[in-house]
Design a protein around this motif. Structure first.
Motif, PDB file in Angstrom:
ATOM      1  N   SER A 216      78.390 -40.494  -2.244  1.00 14.81           N
ATOM      2  CA  SER A 216      77.270 -40.219  -3.151  1.00 14.81           C
ATOM      3  C   SER A 216      77.741 -39.457  -4.384  1.00 14.81           C
ATOM      4  O   SER A 216      77.351 -39.760  -5.514  1.00 14.81           O
ATOM      5  CB  SER A 216      76.184 -39.420  -2.428  1.00 14.81           C
ATOM      6  N   LYS A 217      78.605 -38.455  -4.174  1.00 12.61           N
ATOM      7  CA  LYS A 217      79.126 -37.688  -5.302  1.00 12.61           C
ATOM      8  C   LYS A 217      80.032 -38.554  -6.169  1.00 12.61           C
ATOM      9  O   LYS A 217      80.003 -38.459  -7.404  1.00 12.61           O
ATOM     10  CB  LYS A 217      79.896 -36.468  -4.798  1.00 12.61           C
ATOM     11  N   GLN A 218      80.840 -39.402  -5.527  1.00 13.64           N
ATOM     12  CA  GLN A 218      81.719 -40.282  -6.286  1.00 13.64           C
ATOM     13  C   GLN A 218      80.905 -41.261  -7.124  1.00 13.64           C
ATOM     14  O   GLN A 218      81.242 -41.542  -8.276  1.00 13.64           O
ATOM     15  CB  GLN A 218      82.654 -41.047  -5.329  1.00 13.64           C
ATOM     16  N   MET A 219      79.822 -41.780  -6.541  1.00 16.31           N
ATOM     17  CA  MET A 219      78.956 -42.700  -7.276  1.00 16.31           C
ATOM     18  C   MET A 219      78.336 -42.002  -8.478  1.00 16.31           C
ATOM     19  O   MET A 219      78.353 -42.548  -9.600  1.00 16.31           O
ATOM     20  CB  MET A 219      77.863 -43.240  -6.356  1.00 16.31           C
ATOM     21  N   LEU A 220      77.809 -40.794  -8.290  1.00 15.83           N
ATOM     22  CA  LEU A 220      77.174 -40.080  -9.397  1.00 15.83           C
ATOM     23  C   LEU A 220      78.185 -39.712 -10.479  1.00 15.83           C
ATOM     24  O   LEU A 220      77.865 -39.751 -11.674  1.00 15.83           O
ATOM     25  CB  LEU A 220      76.483 -38.824  -8.875  1.00 15.83           C
ATOM     26  N   ALA A 221      79.418 -39.377 -10.078  1.00 20.66           N
ATOM     27  CA  ALA A 221      80.452 -39.071 -11.071  1.00 20.66           C
ATOM     28  C   ALA A 221      80.757 -40.295 -11.917  1.00 20.66           C
ATOM     29  O   ALA A 221      80.929 -40.204 -13.143  1.00 20.66           O
ATOM     30  CB  ALA A 221      81.723 -38.580 -10.375  1.00 20.66           C
ATOM     31  N   PHE A 222      80.795 -41.459 -11.280  1.00 15.86           N
ATOM     32  CA  PHE A 222      81.067 -42.709 -11.991  1.00 15.86           C
ATOM     33  C   PHE A 222      79.912 -43.063 -12.926  1.00 15.86           C
ATOM     34  O   PHE A 222      80.112 -43.543 -14.046  1.00 15.86           O
ATOM     35  CB  PHE A 222      81.300 -43.830 -10.985  1.00 15.86           C
ATOM     36  N   LEU A 223      78.667 -42.817 -12.473  1.00 20.08           N
ATOM     37  CA  LEU A 223      77.485 -43.234 -13.232  1.00 20.08           C
ATOM     38  C   LEU A 223      77.026 -42.209 -14.259  1.00 20.08           C
ATOM     39  O   LEU A 223      76.175 -42.524 -15.100  1.00 20.08           O
ATOM     40  CB  LEU A 223      76.318 -43.503 -12.272  1.00 20.08           C
ATOM     41  N   GLU A 224      77.592 -41.011 -14.210  1.00 19.44           N
ATOM     42  CA  GLU A 224      77.090 -39.912 -15.029  1.00 19.44           C
ATOM     43  C   GLU A 224      76.923 -40.277 -16.506  1.00 19.44           C
ATOM     44  O   GLU A 224      75.915 -39.963 -17.130  1.00 19.44           O
ATOM     45  CB  GLU A 224      78.047 -38.716 -14.903  1.00 19.44           C
ATOM     46  N   SER A 225      77.907 -40.945 -17.065  1.00 17.72           N
ATOM     47  CA  SER A 225      77.847 -41.284 -18.489  1.00 17.72           C
ATOM     48  C   SER A 225      77.265 -42.670 -18.733  1.00 17.72           C
ATOM     49  O   SER A 225      77.344 -43.184 -19.843  1.00 17.72           O
ATOM     50  CB  SER A 225      79.255 -41.213 -19.093  1.00 17.72           C
ATOM     51  N   ARG A 503     100.370 -43.084  -0.287  1.00 21.37           N
ATOM     52  CA  ARG A 503      99.866 -42.470  -1.509  1.00 21.37           C
ATOM     53  C   ARG A 503      99.348 -41.065  -1.235  1.00 21.37           C
ATOM     54  O   ARG A 503      98.696 -40.834  -0.205  1.00 21.37           O
ATOM     55  CB  ARG A 503      98.723 -43.300  -2.102  1.00 21.37           C
ATOM     56  N   VAL A 504      99.631 -40.160  -2.146  1.00 21.47           N
ATOM     57  CA  VAL A 504      98.998 -38.851  -2.112  1.00 21.47           C
ATOM     58  C   VAL A 504      97.554 -39.045  -2.560  1.00 21.47           C
ATOM     59  O   VAL A 504      97.303 -39.688  -3.583  1.00 21.47           O
ATOM     60  CB  VAL A 504      99.718 -37.863  -3.059  1.00 21.47           C
ATOM     61  N   PRO A 505      96.567 -38.538  -1.804  1.00 19.19           N
ATOM     62  CA  PRO A 505      95.168 -38.774  -2.198  1.00 19.19           C
ATOM     63  C   PRO A 505      94.857 -38.176  -3.561  1.00 19.19           C
ATOM     64  O   PRO A 505      95.313 -37.079  -3.895  1.00 19.19           O
ATOM     65  CB  PRO A 505      94.353 -38.092  -1.089  1.00 19.19           C
ATOM     66  N   ARG A 506      94.078 -38.913  -4.341  1.00 15.28           N
ATOM     67  CA  ARG A 506      93.667 -38.412  -5.646  1.00 15.28           C
ATOM     68  C   ARG A 506      92.571 -37.376  -5.469  1.00 15.28           C
ATOM     69  O   ARG A 506      91.692 -37.517  -4.625  1.00 15.28           O
ATOM     70  CB  ARG A 506      93.179 -39.561  -6.524  1.00 15.28           C
ATOM     71  N   ARG A 507      92.604 -36.367  -6.331  1.00 18.11           N
ATOM     72  CA  ARG A 507      91.654 -35.265  -6.196  1.00 18.11           C
ATOM     73  C   ARG A 507      90.280 -35.604  -6.743  1.00 18.11           C
ATOM     74  O   ARG A 507      89.294 -35.015  -6.380  1.00 18.11           O
ATOM     75  CB  ARG A 507      92.207 -34.027  -6.912  1.00 18.11           C
ATOM     76  N   ALA A 508      90.217 -36.546  -7.669  1.00 21.74           N
ATOM     77  CA  ALA A 508      88.921 -36.879  -8.272  1.00 21.74           C
ATOM     78  C   ALA A 508      89.007 -38.268  -8.861  1.00 21.74           C
ATOM     79  O   ALA A 508      90.090 -38.789  -9.102  1.00 21.74           O
ATOM     80  CB  ALA A 508      88.558 -35.879  -9.357  1.00 21.74           C
ATOM     81  N   ILE A 509      87.840 -38.883  -9.099  1.00 24.59           N
ATOM     82  CA  ILE A 509      87.805 -40.176  -9.760  1.00 24.59           C
ATOM     83  C   ILE A 509      88.203 -39.986 -11.211  1.00 24.59           C
ATOM     84  O   ILE A 509      87.671 -39.127 -11.904  1.00 24.59           O
ATOM     85  CB  ILE A 509      86.384 -40.784  -9.722  1.00 24.59           C
ATOM     86  N   ARG A 510      89.150 -40.774 -11.660  1.00 25.27           N
ATOM     87  CA  ARG A 510      89.512 -40.727 -13.077  1.00 25.27           C
ATOM     88  C   ARG A 510      88.672 -41.769 -13.790  1.00 25.27           C
ATOM     89  O   ARG A 510      88.905 -42.953 -13.660  1.00 25.27           O
ATOM     90  CB  ARG A 510      91.005 -41.014 -13.250  1.00 25.27           C
ATOM     91  N   THR A 511      87.680 -41.317 -14.477  1.00 29.22           N
ATOM     92  CA  THR A 511      86.799 -42.246 -15.190  1.00 29.22           C
ATOM     93  C   THR A 511      86.607 -41.748 -16.609  1.00 29.22           C
ATOM     94  O   THR A 511      86.667 -40.550 -16.872  1.00 29.22           O
ATOM     95  CB  THR A 511      85.433 -42.383 -14.474  1.00 29.22           C
ATOM     96  N   SER A 512      86.411 -42.646 -17.508  1.00 25.56           N
ATOM     97  CA  SER A 512      86.301 -42.261 -18.912  1.00 25.56           C
ATOM     98  C   SER A 512      85.025 -41.473 -19.149  1.00 25.56           C
ATOM     99  O   SER A 512      84.032 -41.635 -18.449  1.00 25.56           O
ATOM    100  CB  SER A 512      86.297 -43.507 -19.802  1.00 25.56           C
ATOM    101  N   LYS A 513      85.036 -40.599 -20.150  1.00 27.97           N
ATOM    102  CA  LYS A 513      83.845 -39.823 -20.494  1.00 27.97           C
ATOM    103  C   LYS A 513      82.778 -40.705 -21.114  1.00 27.97           C
ATOM    104  O   LYS A 513      81.608 -40.440 -21.028  1.00 27.97           O
ATOM    105  CB  LYS A 513      84.212 -38.720 -21.488  1.00 27.97           C
ATOM    106  N   LYS A 514      83.215 -41.785 -21.758  1.00 30.15           N
ATOM    107  CA  LYS A 514      82.258 -42.657 -22.435  1.00 30.15           C
ATOM    108  C   LYS A 514      81.929 -43.839 -21.535  1.00 30.15           C
ATOM    109  O   LYS A 514      82.769 -44.345 -20.826  1.00 30.15           O
ATOM    110  CB  LYS A 514      82.852 -43.218 -23.730  1.00 30.15           C
ATOM    111  N   ALA A 515      80.713 -44.292 -21.573  1.00 29.16           N
ATOM    112  CA  ALA A 515      80.359 -45.507 -20.886  1.00 29.16           C
ATOM    113  C   ALA A 515      80.828 -46.696 -21.702  1.00 29.16           C
ATOM    114  O   ALA A 515      81.105 -46.582 -22.886  1.00 29.16           O
ATOM    115  CB  ALA A 515      78.833 -45.564 -20.683  1.00 29.16           C
ATOM    116  N   ALA A 516      80.917 -47.862 -21.027  1.00 28.62           N
ATOM    117  CA  ALA A 516      81.581 -49.003 -21.663  1.00 28.62           C
ATOM    118  C   ALA A 516      80.843 -49.518 -22.895  1.00 28.62           C
ATOM    119  O   ALA A 516      81.451 -49.806 -23.913  1.00 28.62           O
ATOM    120  CB  ALA A 516      81.731 -50.128 -20.645  1.00 28.62           C
ATOM    121  N   ARG A 517      79.488 -49.626 -22.821  1.00 33.08           N
ATOM    122  CA  ARG A 517      78.785 -50.132 -24.002  1.00 33.08           C
ATOM    123  C   ARG A 517      78.893 -49.130 -25.134  1.00 33.08           C
ATOM    124  O   ARG A 517      79.061 -49.490 -26.282  1.00 33.08           O
ATOM    125  CB  ARG A 517      77.299 -50.414 -23.678  1.00 33.08           C
TER     126      ARG A 517
END
Length: 600
Positions: A216-225, A503-517
């Motif tokens: 749920s947190k990963q989804m919200l982090a991805f959708l935030e922007s 693989r060493v687990p990643r600490r957080a989702i690396r997602t851009s600050k800007k949304a694609a559109r």
């Protein structure tokens, strides 16, 4: 009068030049030849049959799998000035009669029909005397018994060769590996020499895959922007689609659920809203999406592991059909892998089919666990090649690897010594030597593997165990309580002790600050961006008045070009890509008016 393909491309569709192998395919079919066409989603497959249908004598017959998709395509063609209709079971008697009258009088350029409707004897009999320019079978991978969207009715379309001799037949798809391509060509008797494979790359899509941590947190982090953008979220269960949609609505998103268990009227209403409104997120099972023609889907998020690389490629391919930037994210966990294995083993399919499904799942897990460019691995599966793309998570931030041989041996030994019946959280707790009532009760605080894994934290051990499941060294009893056991491959590993890089687990989702559109819009000057939003508002108004999806009028890319060029006359507006003669006549003055007011 013979129509020239390039002239039609400009006057009907508003483009000056063909892309990729379009011109080659079109010339081949106009000459009367059959064709198998594989092009990536958004690559312009539909032009490969629409333009030959206009150039050749007769009506083009298009086999399409979904009523909603046919309605969308027909609306777009009519907006462009073509004469098109869709014949399906949802039509009233008078509507069906009008379509048949148009068919029999030669008043249609293209007729769309579902395979179930087409194969009814009375329909075939009524079409027999109709001059056909061509027969196009869209989403042709549906006929493959090894494919992810198999539909038995598609297998029966091979009868069209005998029923309509001399009519060019086309099979088109965006998703088919080498065995599936061979099956399509062979079953429809198209001929290998008539194959046109244009590649699979979708360079505008960014691929990212990561392990589930807190979904749920990963989804919200991805959708935030991404609020205000259209997107699709795929879930494995019907219940999860509804819970996720409700969760997002509570947090300010506009989210709808879609699955096969919903009432048909609700499903249809939700799909219509997704297609006609902007900024709607569809939370769906795989029941949703095949052939969805919405060009401005800016993201696709998988909350669960898809069924295969083909399914993943097609589902992510629903993003960015307009060529503008789009992003994808897949979350997966060891329970997903176990559930997918369970689906395979508990199915009634013959062993040959199950073996193929296991291989497909292994290939997908290889994509999730790879440390190399995602695009390279994805395209290599389809026999395509690519340099590192710099547009996936592994290219942006190459994963850190470590020699996990000893860690894997410790984990497998712990699974064995605890009786091969406990889940990952318990195994991690034993390895860490935690004080736990259950561990004491079972006596596992006295076994040799108790506390031997303190060099890693709990999160890392969970990641290691997930990776061992993905590598096939550990099996999960999902029918029970998620207990882990050592697979035959895992026992071989313990005997042979080969090096295993993890693989060493990643600490957080690396997602851009800007949304694609917004990334596309933010590349414009501020004044252009203001005009772009005004043009979008005019498009919304026109679409609402006609009950159409906005993208049927103009794609975002056309509006971006319009905002940059600021045409002051119809002649200048006609030079914008995506504006053909019919749309220029219908909408030219409205959009020129918006531009003129902006200039004042």
């Amino acid at each position: 009068m013979t129509l020239e393909p390039l002239h039609l491309l400009k006057t009907v569709y508003g483009y000056d030049a063909f892309r990729g192998r379009q011109a080659e395919v079109i010339a081949h079919v106009i000459a009367g030849n059959d064709a198998f066409v594989l092009m990536p989603t958004g690559g312009g497959k539909s032009l490969c049959y629409q333009i030959p249908a206009l150039c050749r004598q007769g009506m083009g017959l298009v086999v399409s799998p979904l009523i909603a998709l046919m309605a969308d395509q027909v609306a777009a063609l009519c907006q462009a000035g073509m004469r098109a209709a869709a014949l399906n079971s949802s039509l009233a008697f008078d509507e069906r009669a009008d379509i048949w009258r148009a068919v029999e009088t030669g008043a249609l350029d293209l007729l769309y029909v579902a395979p179930e409707t087409l194969l009814r004897p009375e329909i075939l009999e009524r079409l027999r005397p109709v001059p056909l320019s061509l027969i196009a079978i869209d989403e042709a991978h549906c006929l493959s018994q090894w494919g992810h969207d198999f539909r038995p009715e598609y297998r029966k379309l091979d009868c069209l060769a005998e029923l309509f001799p001399g009519t060019p037949r086309m099979a088109l798809t965006a998703t088919a590996d080498a065995p599936t391509r061979a099956e399509i060509v062979s079953h429809l008797r198209i001929g290998e020499e008539n194959s046109f494979v244009a590649g699979f790359d979708r360079p505008n899509i960014r691929y990212a895959i990561t392990e589930k941590d807190s979904p749920s947190k990963q989804m919200l982090a991805f959708l935030e922007s991404r609020k205000g953008e259209s997107g699709i979220i795929y879930c494995l269960s019907k219940r999860k689609t509804e819970e996720t949609a409700a969760f997002l609505n509570e947090r300010g998103f506009t989210a709808l659920a879609y699955h096969a268990g919903l009432d048909k009227a609700v499903r249809d209403a939700n799909q219509t809203r997704f297609q006609r409104e902007e900024g709607v997120v569809m939370v769906a099972t795989i029941a949703f999406g095949m052939g969805i023609d919405k060009p401005d889907v800016r993201f696709v998020l998988h909350l669960d592991l898809p069924g295969s690389i083909e399914a993943y490629y097609q589902e992510t391919g629903r993003a960015g059909r307009d060529g503008l930037p789009a992003e994808t994210l897949m979350l997966y966990g060891y329970d997903d892998i176990a559930l997918r294995n369970r689906f395979i083993e508990e199915s009634d399919a013959p062993e040959q089919r199950k073996r193929m499904e296991r291989q497909k799942l292994d290939a997908l897990l290889g994509l999730t666990e790879t440390g190399q460019c995602r695009r390279q691995v994805l395209l290599n599966y389809f026999g395509d090649t690519h340099e590192p793309c710099n547009n996936c998570d592994n290219c942006a931030a190459p994963p850190e690897l470590f020699d996990g041989t000893i860690a894997a041996q410790k984990a497998l030994s712990c699974i064995y010594r605890t009786g091969e019946r406990f889940g990952q959280a318990y195994i991690a707790a034993v390895l860490l030597g935690e004080e736990d009532e259950r561990i004491t009760r079972f006596g596992h605080d006295r076994i040799s593997t108790y506390g031997i894994g303190k060099e890693h934290d709990a999160r890392t051990w969970r990641s290691i165990l997930r990776q061992l499941v993905a590598h096939g060294l550990v099996s999960v009893d999902l029918a029970g309580h998620g207990g882990l056991s050592i697979s035959d491959r895992g026992r071989d590993f313990l005997r042979e002790k080969p090096t295993l890089m993890l693989r060493v687990p990643r600490r957080a989702i690396r997602t851009s600050k800007k949304a694609a559109r917004r990334e596309a819009a933010n590349s414009m000057e501020p004044a252009d961006r203001t005009l772009f939003e005004a043009l979008r508002e005019k498009r919304r108004e026109l679409a609402r008045d006609q009950g159409l999806p906005p993208y049927v009028i103009f794609h975002d890319r056309t509006l971006i070009e319009m905002a940059a060029a600021r045409p002051a006359s119809r002649l200048e507006l006609a030079a914008i890509p995506g504006i053909g003669e019919a749309k220029l006549e219908r909408y030219g003055d409205a959009f020129l008016g918006v531009i003129a007011r902006h200039e004042d």
